[in-house]
Design a protein around this motif. Structure first.
Motif, short mmCIF file in Angstrom:
data_model
loop_
_atom_site.label_atom_id
_atom_site.label_comp_id
_atom_site.label_asym_id
_atom_site.label_seq_id
_atom_site.Cartn_x
_atom_site.Cartn_y
_atom_site.Cartn_z
N HIS A 167 0.86 -1.18 0.00
CA HIS A 167 0.00 0.00 0.00
C HIS A 167 0.89 1.22 0.00
CE1 HIS A 167 -2.92 -2.94 1.63
NE2 HIS A 167 -3.71 -2.27 0.81
N LEU A 168 0.46 2.25 -0.65
CA LEU A 168 1.21 3.50 -0.72
C LEU A 168 0.36 4.59 -0.10
CD1 LEU A 168 3.84 4.58 -1.93
CD2 LEU A 168 2.59 5.13 -3.98
N GLU A 169 0.87 5.21 0.96
CA GLU A 169 0.13 6.28 1.63
C GLU A 169 0.94 7.56 1.60
OE1 GLU A 169 -1.41 5.49 5.50
OE2 GLU A 169 -1.37 3.34 5.14
N VAL A 170 0.28 8.67 1.37
CA VAL A 170 0.95 9.97 1.43
C VAL A 170 0.81 10.48 2.86
CG1 VAL A 170 0.93 12.34 0.60
CG2 VAL A 170 0.43 10.47 -0.98
N TYR A 171 1.93 10.83 3.49
CA TYR A 171 1.90 11.31 4.86
C TYR A 171 1.88 12.83 4.96
CZ TYR A 171 2.24 6.96 7.29
OH TYR A 171 1.95 5.75 7.81
N LYS A 172 2.56 13.50 4.07
CA LYS A 172 2.58 14.96 4.14
C LYS A 172 2.71 15.49 2.73
CE LYS A 172 4.10 18.79 6.63
NZ LYS A 172 3.56 19.32 7.79
N MET A 173 1.84 16.42 2.37
CA MET A 173 1.87 16.99 1.05
C MET A 173 1.73 18.50 1.19
SD MET A 173 -0.56 16.09 -2.21
CE MET A 173 -0.21 14.37 -2.08
N LYS A 174 2.46 19.24 0.39
CA LYS A 174 2.37 20.69 0.41
C LYS A 174 1.46 21.12 -0.73
CE LYS A 174 5.30 24.72 0.70
NZ LYS A 174 6.67 25.21 0.72
N LEU A 175 0.53 22.00 -0.44
CA LEU A 175 -0.42 22.48 -1.43
C LEU A 175 -0.23 23.98 -1.59
CD1 LEU A 175 -2.67 21.15 -3.07
CD2 LEU A 175 -4.26 21.88 -1.33
N ILE A 176 0.05 24.44 -2.80
CA ILE A 176 0.28 25.85 -3.07
C ILE A 176 -0.80 26.34 -4.03
CG2 ILE A 176 1.90 27.55 -3.99
CD1 ILE A 176 4.12 25.47 -3.35
N PRO A 177 -1.64 27.29 -3.59
CA PRO A 177 -2.69 27.81 -4.46
C PRO A 177 -2.10 28.60 -5.64
CG PRO A 177 -3.06 28.47 -2.17
CD PRO A 177 -1.70 27.87 -2.25
N LEU A 178 -2.79 28.59 -6.76
CA LEU A 178 -2.37 29.32 -7.95
C LEU A 178 -3.20 30.58 -8.13
CD1 LEU A 178 -2.05 26.32 -10.41
CD2 LEU A 178 -0.24 27.41 -9.09
N ALA A 179 -2.64 31.55 -8.83
CA ALA A 179 -3.32 32.80 -9.20
C ALA A 179 -3.99 33.45 -7.98
CB ALA A 179 -4.31 32.56 -10.33
N ASP A 180 -5.30 33.69 -8.05
CA ASP A 180 -6.00 34.38 -6.96
C ASP A 180 -6.70 33.42 -6.01
OD1 ASP A 180 -8.00 33.55 -8.72
OD2 ASP A 180 -9.27 35.27 -8.28
N ARG A 181 -6.21 32.17 -5.95
CA ARG A 181 -6.82 31.17 -5.07
C ARG A 181 -6.24 31.27 -3.66
NH1 ARG A 181 -8.32 30.34 -9.81
NH2 ARG A 181 -9.70 28.69 -10.44
N VAL A 182 -7.04 30.86 -2.68
CA VAL A 182 -6.65 30.89 -1.26
C VAL A 182 -7.03 29.55 -0.66
CG1 VAL A 182 -7.02 32.06 0.94
CG2 VAL A 182 -7.09 33.38 -1.17
N LEU A 183 -6.11 28.95 0.10
CA LEU A 183 -6.36 27.68 0.79
C LEU A 183 -6.83 28.00 2.20
CD1 LEU A 183 -6.14 24.56 0.77
CD2 LEU A 183 -3.82 24.84 1.66
N VAL B 207 -5.77 37.89 -13.74
CA VAL B 207 -6.86 36.93 -13.73
C VAL B 207 -7.98 37.51 -14.57
CG1 VAL B 207 -8.51 35.67 -12.32
CG2 VAL B 207 -6.20 36.06 -11.45
N ASP B 208 -8.35 36.82 -15.63
CA ASP B 208 -9.41 37.28 -16.54
C ASP B 208 -9.13 38.69 -17.07
OD1 ASP B 208 -10.79 34.87 -16.18
OD2 ASP B 208 -11.92 35.67 -14.48
N GLY B 209 -7.86 38.99 -17.34
CA GLY B 209 -7.49 40.29 -17.89
C GLY B 209 -7.39 41.42 -16.88
N ASN B 210 -7.59 41.13 -15.62
CA ASN B 210 -7.51 42.15 -14.57
C ASN B 210 -6.38 41.81 -13.61
OD1 ASN B 210 -9.88 43.52 -15.46
ND2 ASN B 210 -11.10 41.92 -14.48
N GLU B 211 -5.67 42.84 -13.14
CA GLU B 211 -4.62 42.66 -12.15
C GLU B 211 -5.25 42.40 -10.79
OE1 GLU B 211 -0.81 42.33 -10.67
OE2 GLU B 211 -1.34 42.65 -12.76
N VAL B 212 -4.87 41.29 -10.13
CA VAL B 212 -5.40 40.94 -8.82
C VAL B 212 -4.29 41.03 -7.80
CG1 VAL B 212 -6.46 39.14 -7.42
CG2 VAL B 212 -7.17 39.43 -9.78
N LYS B 213 -4.48 41.89 -6.78
CA LYS B 213 -3.53 42.01 -5.68
C LYS B 213 -4.12 41.25 -4.51
CE LYS B 213 -1.32 45.23 -2.60
NZ LYS B 213 -1.64 46.34 -1.75
N MET B 214 -3.34 40.36 -3.93
CA MET B 214 -3.83 39.55 -2.81
C MET B 214 -3.86 40.40 -1.55
SD MET B 214 -4.50 36.92 -4.51
CE MET B 214 -4.95 35.66 -3.35
N THR B 215 -5.02 40.45 -0.89
CA THR B 215 -5.18 41.28 0.31
C THR B 215 -5.23 40.46 1.59
OG1 THR B 215 -7.58 41.28 0.00
CG2 THR B 215 -6.36 43.14 -0.92
#
Length: 117
Positions: free
Chosen positions: A18-34, A72-80
């Motif tokens: 069996h193969l189990e993932v113990y720790k994974m890093k997730l990095i959001p793209l563009a204007d996404r937030v985790l 994003v969709d032709g508009n500049e998005v600044k993360m706040t």
């Protein structure tokens, strides 16, 4: 018997084929937030204990990771928002995922309604 094998930056455990993932890093793209949702209330203000089936989906979440923003969709998005912020999100916004046994949601920044201070 438990053997740890490194595959890139992700440690795996091999047990009985069996193969189990113990720790994974997730990095959001563009204007996404985790987001990591906060725990729903277990009792009402009047003291009634709620079952897990009757708990409402939480609307307050903690920001775990933030994408870089950009075009994003032709508009500049600044993360706040930044990691560690508590935010209010639209009730059914984003995509829910389960990673390492923990529930998360990935939402667009415009699905975040407010920052809780």
């Amino acid at each position: 018997m438990l053997n740890l094998v490194l595959c890139g930056d992700i440690p795996f455990s091999l047990t009985n084929k069996h193969l189990e993932v113990y720790k994974m890093k997730l990095i959001p793209l563009a204007d996404r937030v985790l987001l990591k949702p906060t725990e729903a209330e277990e009792t009402t203000k009047s003291g009634i204990i709620l079952s897990t089936a009757t708990k409402e989906k939480p609307v307050v979440s903690e920001v775990v990771a933030v994408g870089p923003g950009g075009m994003v969709d032709g508009n500049e998005v600044k993360m706040t928002v930044k990691a560690g912020d508590k935010v209010v999100v639209a009730k059914y916004a984003g995509t829910e995922i389960k990673l390492d046994g923990v529930e998360y949601a990935i939402v667009r920044q415009n699905d975040i309604l407010a920052i809780v201070e």
